[in-house]
Write a protein that holds these residues in place. Structure first.
Motif, PDB file in Angstrom:
ATOM      1  N   SER A  92      49.256  52.633  38.934  1.00  0.00           N
ATOM      2  CA  SER A  92      49.839  51.286  38.861  1.00  0.00           C
ATOM      3  C   SER A  92      49.496  50.529  40.152  1.00  0.00           C
ATOM      4  N   PRO A  96      50.534  59.182  24.530  1.00  0.00           N
ATOM      5  CA  PRO A  96      49.911  58.124  25.336  1.00  0.00           C
ATOM      6  C   PRO A  96      49.378  56.966  24.500  1.00  0.00           C
ATOM      7  N   GLU A  97      48.784  57.286  23.331  1.00  0.00           N
ATOM      8  CA  GLU A  97      48.221  56.186  22.508  1.00  0.00           C
ATOM      9  C   GLU A  97      49.340  55.330  21.915  1.00  0.00           C
ATOM     10  N   LEU A 117      52.296  54.911  23.342  1.00  0.00           N
ATOM     11  CA  LEU A 117      52.849  54.185  24.493  1.00  0.00           C
ATOM     12  C   LEU A 117      52.018  52.941  24.771  1.00  0.00           C
ATOM     13  N   GLU A 118      50.714  53.130  24.806  1.00  0.00           N
ATOM     14  CA  GLU A 118      49.830  51.981  25.083  1.00  0.00           C
ATOM     15  C   GLU A 118      49.979  50.916  23.992  1.00  0.00           C
ATOM     16  N   VAL A 135      53.303  49.055  24.465  1.00  0.00           N
ATOM     17  CA  VAL A 135      53.265  48.158  25.629  1.00  0.00           C
ATOM     18  C   VAL A 135      52.430  46.915  25.295  1.00  0.00           C
ATOM     19  N   ARG A 136      51.300  47.117  24.653  1.00  0.00           N
ATOM     20  CA  ARG A 136      50.430  45.972  24.308  1.00  0.00           C
ATOM     21  C   ARG A 136      51.100  45.056  23.273  1.00  0.00           C
ATOM     22  N   VAL A 189      51.898  60.523  31.883  1.00  0.00           N
ATOM     23  CA  VAL A 189      51.494  59.111  31.909  1.00  0.00           C
ATOM     24  C   VAL A 189      52.715  58.206  32.102  1.00  0.00           C
ATOM     25  N   GLY A 243      53.885  54.039  31.359  1.00  0.00           N
ATOM     26  CA  GLY A 243      53.525  52.756  30.758  1.00  0.00           C
ATOM     27  C   GLY A 243      53.188  51.745  31.849  1.00  0.00           C
ATOM     28  N   SER A 263      51.093  52.030  34.030  1.00  0.00           N
ATOM     29  CA  SER A 263      49.674  52.059  34.397  1.00  0.00           C
ATOM     30  C   SER A 263      48.861  51.033  33.603  1.00  0.00           C
ATOM     31  N   PHE A 264      49.485  50.388  32.595  1.00  0.00           N
ATOM     32  CA  PHE A 264      48.751  49.350  31.849  1.00  0.00           C
ATOM     33  C   PHE A 264      48.911  48.033  32.593  1.00  0.00           C
ATOM     34  N   CYS A 271      49.242  44.389  31.438  1.00  0.00           N
ATOM     35  CA  CYS A 271      50.438  43.952  30.679  1.00  0.00           C
ATOM     36  C   CYS A 271      51.664  43.835  31.597  1.00  0.00           C
TER      37      CYS A 271
END
Ligand SMILES: Cc1ncc(COP(=O)(O)O)c(C=O)c1O
Length: 398
Positions: free
Chosen positions: A93, A189-190, A192-193, A196-197, A222, A224, A226-227, A230
């Motif tokens: 992050s 992880p997928e 979560l991404e 978040v998106r 992981v 969230g 780290s995105f 967003c």
């Protein structure tokens, strides 16, 4: 002349919440303990380890050096830097210290975040099963809880599609707690991404409760947070309680957009003010020192989880998902409801306490009526003895 007598005793908002169910069960267990009863206690959600030496030493040194005065409300710059550096190092992050507020426990970070973001009538999406406090904290702010049921057969999986179906024009925030209290489920992880998106696209805040983020057993830890593209809609709520065995110290934080962090700090300036000065110094030692203790704790929790699950296999009728993190198991007890006069999970938890001297928390507290939660942050001996008592008790139900 008569004066009007006010009949109202409390503000409406206090009537919207309940005393924390985990605290209620802890109180009942403490009472039995004080009467000399030997309990197998799977109730309280806190590490059985002691706070590591170097963290305690930092607090002692702070006191000895008279670091005992008020500090900046949001925490001293060094502690906020330690938080953002740790998060950047572990999750990639890119927060700055003014995107961080240090709080008196992770629960206060959550409480303040909800207070500054959620108005009367706003909706907050909450996956089930949920940690007890989420619901009450949202309701205290006047918000409406919108529940989304995780799929038990798929380890309580929550997908972006499920969240999307619950979004309305009134949706203000989504709460994600991974690994989860009470189920130990980890959001893939997928997923979560994607969530978040989805939140970012819709201008909805996603509140990531990362209290157990380091107690993830999948090997792929992981956040969230780290995105970074967003970031505008992400609020990371962190805690040192479970990671470093520091529950009593009350050390937590939030990472998020500057205006939200500033609003949370403003609220904090009118309530708790800064987290205890020496706790901030201890937290710096925790966050910047060796992380070996975290690895050791995690390895022990994995062993304990496996031991509990092995034990459960010897209890006919009890089924349980395999938790991928935290230190809880959330077995399904529906096969026992209706037997031996047991009408609910709460009933079962009460019987386990009074008849088998085993402390568990009933699923009703977490939004499901067919489960009980056990915290296995206990010694290996307690696991063996507790599972034996449960097996014996369940056998009496036939
Ligand atoms: C999911 C979750 N979030 C947050 C917290 C708050 O932890 P603390 O206030 O001790 O930092 C807890 C504590 O049990 C928890 O289980």
């Amino acid at each position: 002349m008569t004066t009007a007598i006010a009949t109202k005793v409390f503000a409406d908002r206090i009537g919207r919440i309940e005393v924390s169910a985990t605290m209620a069960i802890t109180a009942a267990a403490l009472k039995l303990k004080s009467e000399g009863v030997n309990l197998a206690d799977f109730g309280a959600g806190e590490p059985h380890f002691s706070t590591p030496r170097h963290i305690k030493d930092a607090a002692i040194e702070a006191i000895e050096k008279n670091f005992t005065r008020y500090t900046n409300v949001a925490g001293i710059p060094e502690v906020r830097k330690a938080v953002v550096d740790r998060h950047a190092c572990d999750f990639g992050s890119n927060y700055t210290p003014d995107e961080c507020v240090f709080t008196t426990g992770g629960k206060l970070a959550l409480f303040n975040a909800i207070q500054v973001l959620v108005d009367h009538g706003d909706e907050v999406i909450l996956p089930v099963p949920y940690w007890v406090s989420f619901k009450d904290i949202i309701q205290y702010a006047g918000g409406k809880v919108v529940l989304v049921e995780g799929e038990e057969e798929k380890n309580f999986r929550i997908t972006a599609k499920m969240i999307e179906a619950a979004i309305t024009p009134k949706t203000r925030a989504i709460i994600l707690n991974t690994p989860s209290n009470p189920s130990g489920a980890v959001v893939a992880p997928e997923d979560l991404e994607a969530i978040v998106r989805l939140a970012h696209k819709n201008g909805i805040y996603v509140l990531l409760d990362e209290c157990y983020v380091y107690l993830n057993f999948t090997g792929e830890i992981v956040s969230g947070g780290s995105f970074t593209d967003c970031k505008e809609h992400i609020l990371v709520l962190g805690s040192l309680s479970k990671t470093y065995a520091m529950t009593g110290w009350r050390a937590g934080f939030a990472l998020g957009p500057k205006p939200v962090i500033a609003a949370m700090s403003k609220l904090q300036s009118q309530s708790t003010s800064n987290t205890a000065s020496m706790v901030q110094r201890a937290s710096i030692a925790a966050l910047t020192g060796s992380q070996e203790c975290v690895t050791e704790f995690r390895a022990d929790y994995i062993k304990l989880r496996d031991q509990v699950l092995e034990g459960f296999k010897t209890i006919p009728g009890l089924t349980c998902t395999v938790p991928q993190g935290a230190f809880y198991v959330y077995p399904n007890v529906s096969k026992f409801i209706g037997k031996g006069g047991i009408k609910s999970a709460s009933d079962l938890a009460a019987k386990l306490l009074s008849e088998a001297h085993v402390v568990v928390v009933p699923g009703e507290a977490f939004g499901t009526a067919e489960h009980i939660r056990l915290s296995y942050a206990v010694s290996h001996d307690v696991v063996v003895e507790g599972v034996r008592r449960m097996r014996d008790y369940f056998a009496t139900l036939g």
